[in-house]
Design a protein around this motif. Structure first.
Motif, PDB file in Angstrom:
ATOM      1  N   LEU A  87      37.025  48.958  21.345  1.00 13.80           N
ATOM      2  CA  LEU A  87      36.154  48.272  20.381  1.00 13.80           C
ATOM      3  C   LEU A  87      36.188  46.765  20.574  1.00 13.80           C
ATOM      4  N   VAL A  88      37.368  46.209  20.866  1.00 13.92           N
ATOM      5  CA  VAL A  88      37.458  44.764  21.135  1.00 13.92           C
ATOM      6  C   VAL A  88      36.589  44.408  22.332  1.00 13.92           C
ATOM      7  N   ALA A  89      36.656  45.216  23.394  1.00 13.44           N
ATOM      8  CA  ALA A  89      35.834  44.965  24.581  1.00 13.44           C
ATOM      9  C   ALA A  89      34.347  44.979  24.232  1.00 13.44           C
ATOM     10  N   ALA A  90      33.939  45.934  23.399  1.00  7.61           N
ATOM     11  CA  ALA A  90      32.532  46.027  23.000  1.00  7.61           C
ATOM     12  C   ALA A  90      32.115  44.826  22.163  1.00  7.61           C
ATOM     13  N   ILE A  91      32.961  44.425  21.220  1.00 10.83           N
ATOM     14  CA  ILE A  91      32.627  43.305  20.334  1.00 10.83           C
ATOM     15  C   ILE A  91      32.539  41.999  21.122  1.00 10.83           C
ATOM     16  N   VAL A  92      33.478  41.792  22.053  1.00 12.85           N
ATOM     17  CA  VAL A  92      33.430  40.590  22.899  1.00 12.85           C
ATOM     18  C   VAL A  92      32.113  40.543  23.673  1.00 12.85           C
ATOM     19  N   THR A  93      31.679  41.693  24.177  1.00 14.41           N
ATOM     20  CA  THR A  93      30.429  41.751  24.946  1.00 14.41           C
ATOM     21  C   THR A  93      29.217  41.486  24.062  1.00 14.41           C
ATOM     22  N   ILE A  94      29.220  42.042  22.862  1.00 13.51           N
ATOM     23  CA  ILE A  94      28.103  41.801  21.940  1.00 13.51           C
ATOM     24  C   ILE A  94      27.983  40.319  21.621  1.00 13.51           C
ATOM     25  N   VAL A  95      29.108  39.670  21.380  1.00 15.61           N
ATOM     26  CA  VAL A  95      29.097  38.228  21.110  1.00 15.61           C
ATOM     27  C   VAL A  95      28.552  37.469  22.321  1.00 15.61           C
ATOM     28  N   ALA A  96      28.974  37.858  23.526  1.00 14.56           N
ATOM     29  CA  ALA A  96      28.499  37.195  24.743  1.00 14.56           C
ATOM     30  C   ALA A  96      26.990  37.350  24.900  1.00 14.56           C
ATOM     31  N   ILE A  97      26.472  38.527  24.552  1.00 18.05           N
ATOM     32  CA  ILE A  97      25.028  38.760  24.672  1.00 18.05           C
ATOM     33  C   ILE A  97      24.257  37.956  23.629  1.00 18.05           C
ATOM     34  N   TRP A  98      24.852  37.780  22.457  1.00 23.67           N
ATOM     35  CA  TRP A  98      24.214  36.923  21.457  1.00 23.67           C
ATOM     36  C   TRP A  98      24.172  35.461  21.934  1.00 23.67           C
ATOM     37  N   ILE A  99      25.237  35.026  22.626  1.00 24.01           N
ATOM     38  CA  ILE A  99      25.288  33.646  23.115  1.00 24.01           C
ATOM     39  C   ILE A  99      24.375  33.462  24.331  1.00 24.01           C
ATOM     40  N   PHE A 100      24.352  34.471  25.205  1.00 23.26           N
ATOM     41  CA  PHE A 100      23.514  34.413  26.413  1.00 23.26           C
ATOM     42  C   PHE A 100      22.551  35.599  26.391  1.00 23.26           C
ATOM     43  N   PRO A 101      21.469  35.504  25.622  1.00 19.70           N
ATOM     44  CA  PRO A 101      20.581  36.656  25.394  1.00 19.70           C
ATOM     45  C   PRO A 101      19.933  37.160  26.684  1.00 19.70           C
TER      46      PRO A 101
END
Length: 412
Positions: A87-101
């Motif tokens: 879940l941490v890996a998924a959340i980190v990725t979601i945040v990255a996608i929000w920052i770099f859409p």
């Protein structure tokens, strides 16, 4: 060199087929529409095989448990660590996608099949259950089928001796459908080559711009997770000493993971590294083999990236709470399901496409992304098992586990 080619042969052939198909599409244009049925046949075979494959794999795994493998305190802690890190890996990725859409660089696909909108409660009900048995056989009911497979597996266990004939059938079915999937995937280079020839020939090569950007996001997040998050886990597990031991002994498993492109093949290197890191045999013998099949942080990251790309290609938003909750649940599910299945990453793609109600045309973009990120995904999947073992040791044996496990002479 021959060993390296053998390990990466499937990826190389798949990418080669896609490249040849894309070139053919760019050169021939609309004329490539004639080969579209080849790609459609490949996709249909995949979707036909996935339901029985996943059912037999899950039911067989649970039915194969014996008394020593049933959940105890240690296995419970291991499960929580596995789910938590995924879940941490998924959340980190979601945040990255929000920052770099990713969606800002993707053109919505001309495929216009609508995704049915339902109230959230009805969506959850239809996601996890069906009202008729035959509906479990549809790929649109994958999660409901998985729950039924879990229940079937435990029912076989509870049946004891009387359930053994049915257990044999389930184990046999698992082996048969794994081989069916392997045979279908041999068509992958041709089937996906035909699909991308059609896509490029009819809709243009601009479809590939977003793939390059999504790869950049994935490998950036993967490198950050490998260097920073794994280091953080090691520090949480045992302080600076555990951090040093982790990285001093993680080089061989890392090289093995990249060289073999297999988490399972990395298990022996991880077992040896776990011992040197101070993880007790009791913990290593559970977390490392289980982690090889059930603990997939790299796959968690790639699942989120693939979902974001597919949503963007279909002009859908990937930032509303309902979508994110389902995405997080899917990453955990994919991590648990794909490990024991050949080409298991493709099963993950089939699962999330079915869960969100996308049409079959959403599968090839997800497959190409999964293929391109495979080396980094394997690196994260495999080397994350030892640091997960350190976390399990911390929570199972207390904060001084490392001091009790490693002789002072072995400390740097």
């Amino acid at each position: 060199m021959n060993s390296w080619f053998k390990n990466y042969k499937g990826i190389i052939l798949l990418i080669t087929g896609i490249i040849i198909g894309s070139i053919a599409g760019a050169v021939l244009g609309n004329k490539v529409e004639v080969i579209k049925p080849i790609g459609d046949i490949f996709l249909n075979l995949l979707f036909t095989a996935v339901v029985p494959l996943v059912f037999f794999a899950i039911a067989s795994a649970i039915a194969g448990l014996d008394g020593s493998q049933k959940l105890g305190r240690l296995l419970g802690i291991t499960s929580l660590v596995f789910v938590g890190t995924v879940l941490v890996a998924a959340i980190v990725t979601i945040v990255a996608i929000w920052i770099f859409p990713i969606h800002q660089h993707l053109v919505a696909s001309p495929i216009t099949e609508a995704i049915t909108k339902k109230p959230f409660g009805d969506q959850l009900t239809s996601l996890f259950t069906t009202s008729e048995f035959y509906q479990l056989l549809s790929r649109k009911s994958m999660l409901a089928m998985i729950i039924f497979a879990v229940i079937t597996g435990f029912a076989i266990l509870n049946a004891g001796e009387k359930g053994k004939p049915f257990a044999a059938f389930i184990h046999s079915g698992n082996e048969v459908f794994k081989n069916i999937f392997v045979l279908i995937m041999k068509m992958g280079p041709v089937g996906l080559g035909a699909y991308f020839a059609y896509q490029v020939g009819v809709f243009g090569p601009q479809l590939f711009g977003g793939y390059a950007r999504s790869m950049a996001v994935y490998y950036s997040v993967g490198a950050f997770y490998y260097l920073v998050i794994f280091s953080l886990y090691a520090v949480i597990a045992g302080g600076v000493g555990a951090f040093k031991r982790y990285w001093r002994n993680n080089i061989i498993p890392s090289a093995t993971a990249v060289g073999t492109c297999s988490s399972i093949a990395t298990i022996p290197a991880n077992m040896d590294a776990a011992k040197k890191m101070g993880i007790s045999d009791a913990i290593a013998n559970i977390t490392i083999p289980l982690g090889g099949t059930l603990h997939k942080e790299g796959s968690s990251i790639s699942s989120i990236v693939k979902m974001a790309v597919v949503f963007a290609l279909f002009g859908k938003s990937f930032d509303n709470p309902q979508t994110i909750i389902v995405a997080l649940a899917m990453t955990v599910l994919v991590s648990l399901v794909e490990g024991g299945i050949p080409n298991g990453g493709y099963i993950g793609e089939l699962l999330f496409i079915s869960a969100y109600g996308f049409p079959p045309e959403a599968l090839p973009p997800a497959i190409i992304i999964g293929t391109l990120v495979d080396p980094m995904a394997t690196l994260l999947n495999a080397t994350g098992d030892t640091v997960a073992g350190m976390l399990v040791a911390r929570f199972a044996e207390g904060k001084n586990w490392a001091a009790r496990s490693i002789p002072i002479t072995n400390e740097p």
